[in-house]
Design a protein around this motif. Structure first.
Motif, PDB file in Angstrom:
ATOM      1  N   LEU A 150      -1.490  -3.158   6.248  1.00  0.00           N
ATOM      2  CA  LEU A 150      -2.118  -4.262   5.528  1.00  0.00           C
ATOM      3  C   LEU A 150      -1.876  -5.551   6.301  1.00  0.00           C
ATOM      4  O   LEU A 150      -0.826  -5.700   6.932  1.00  0.00           O
ATOM      5  N   VAL A 196      -2.305   4.776   2.495  1.00  0.00           N
ATOM      6  CA  VAL A 196      -2.512   3.456   3.085  1.00  0.00           C
ATOM      7  C   VAL A 196      -1.438   3.247   4.150  1.00  0.00           C
ATOM      8  O   VAL A 196      -0.258   3.443   3.899  1.00  0.00           O
ATOM      9  N   ARG A 197      -1.856   2.875   5.364  1.00  0.00           N
ATOM     10  CA  ARG A 197      -0.940   2.743   6.510  1.00  0.00           C
ATOM     11  C   ARG A 197      -0.580   1.313   6.873  1.00  0.00           C
ATOM     12  O   ARG A 197       0.520   1.035   7.302  1.00  0.00           O
ATOM     13  N   ARG A 250      -2.724   6.017  -2.391  1.00  0.00           N
ATOM     14  CA  ARG A 250      -4.030   5.566  -1.900  1.00  0.00           C
ATOM     15  C   ARG A 250      -4.459   4.219  -2.464  1.00  0.00           C
ATOM     16  O   ARG A 250      -5.595   3.792  -2.283  1.00  0.00           O
ATOM     17  N   SER A 308      -7.078  -3.656   5.321  1.00  0.00           N
ATOM     18  CA  SER A 308      -6.290  -2.452   5.048  1.00  0.00           C
ATOM     19  C   SER A 308      -6.789  -1.302   5.908  1.00  0.00           C
ATOM     20  O   SER A 308      -7.961  -1.231   6.262  1.00  0.00           O
ATOM     21  N   SER A 309      -5.863  -0.403   6.233  1.00  0.00           N
ATOM     22  CA  SER A 309      -6.234   0.833   6.921  1.00  0.00           C
ATOM     23  C   SER A 309      -5.474   1.978   6.271  1.00  0.00           C
ATOM     24  O   SER A 309      -4.428   1.773   5.648  1.00  0.00           O
ATOM     25  N   ALA A 310      -6.024   3.180   6.442  1.00  0.00           N
ATOM     26  CA  ALA A 310      -5.422   4.348   5.801  1.00  0.00           C
ATOM     27  C   ALA A 310      -5.646   5.591   6.650  1.00  0.00           C
ATOM     28  O   ALA A 310      -6.412   5.569   7.622  1.00  0.00           O
ATOM     29  N   GLY A 339       0.853  -1.184   0.000  1.00  0.00           N
ATOM     30  CA  GLY A 339       0.000   0.000   0.000  1.00  0.00           C
ATOM     31  C   GLY A 339       0.884   1.226   0.000  1.00  0.00           C
ATOM     32  O   GLY A 339       2.011   1.174   0.506  1.00  0.00           O
ATOM     33  N   ILE A 348      -3.750  -0.062  -3.220  1.00  0.00           N
ATOM     34  CA  ILE A 348      -3.159  -1.310  -2.731  1.00  0.00           C
ATOM     35  C   ILE A 348      -2.880  -2.159  -3.960  1.00  0.00           C
ATOM     36  O   ILE A 348      -3.756  -2.339  -4.818  1.00  0.00           O
ATOM     37  N   HIS A 382      -9.568   3.728  -0.683  1.00  0.00           N
ATOM     38  CA  HIS A 382      -9.105   4.602   0.398  1.00  0.00           C
ATOM     39  C   HIS A 382      -8.942   6.017  -0.133  1.00  0.00           C
ATOM     40  O   HIS A 382      -8.549   6.230  -1.274  1.00  0.00           O
TER      41      HIS A 382
END
Length: 121
Positions: free
Chosen positions: A36, A33-34, A10, A48-50, A6, A12, A29
């Motif tokens: 995975l 992206v922060r 933005r 996934s997080s962002a 990621g 993946i 997102h």
């Protein structure tokens, strides 16, 4: 089977581990992206997080977004997927345990400061 990355664009990327070929690009997102995490039990599941404060569950093979978790605040800095459970840690000082199927938060534990890392055994 899969490798995921990621980035600040933005997106993946899902890569073929053996060949290095990009299989697909996942979008959704709205910011960097922060984190995975793949699931060892269900190998096509990817969380996934962002910086947009969103957490998604994906099918890495099809590219389908399966679920969005209503994270209440703070960027999620760490993720882990185990069986039907998603663990998240975030800047809002909480470790949370989510049911992947219902997207319901099952438990949360508050830390004295932002939680920046996570490991689940």
């Amino acid at each position: 089977k899969h490798l995921a990355s990621g980035s600040d664009d933005r997106a993946i990327k899902i890569w073929n581990k053996a060949t290095g070929e990009c299989r697909r690009t996942l979008t959704g997102h709205g910011d960097f992206v922060r984190s995975l995490a793949f699931c060892k039990t269900f190998e096509d599941r990817l969380a996934s997080s962002a910086d947009d404060l969103k957490v998604f569950l994906w099918d890495a093979s099809s590219g389908e977004r399966l679920c969005e978790y209503p994270h209440p605040g703070g960027v999620v800095l760490g993720l882990s997927l185990r069986d039907q459970w998603l663990f998240t840690v975030s800047e809002d000082k909480y470790l949370r345990l989510w049911c992947t199927e219902s997207a319901a938060c099952q438990r949360q534990t508050k830390h004295p400061a932002a939680v920046t890392a996570l490991s689940v055994l």
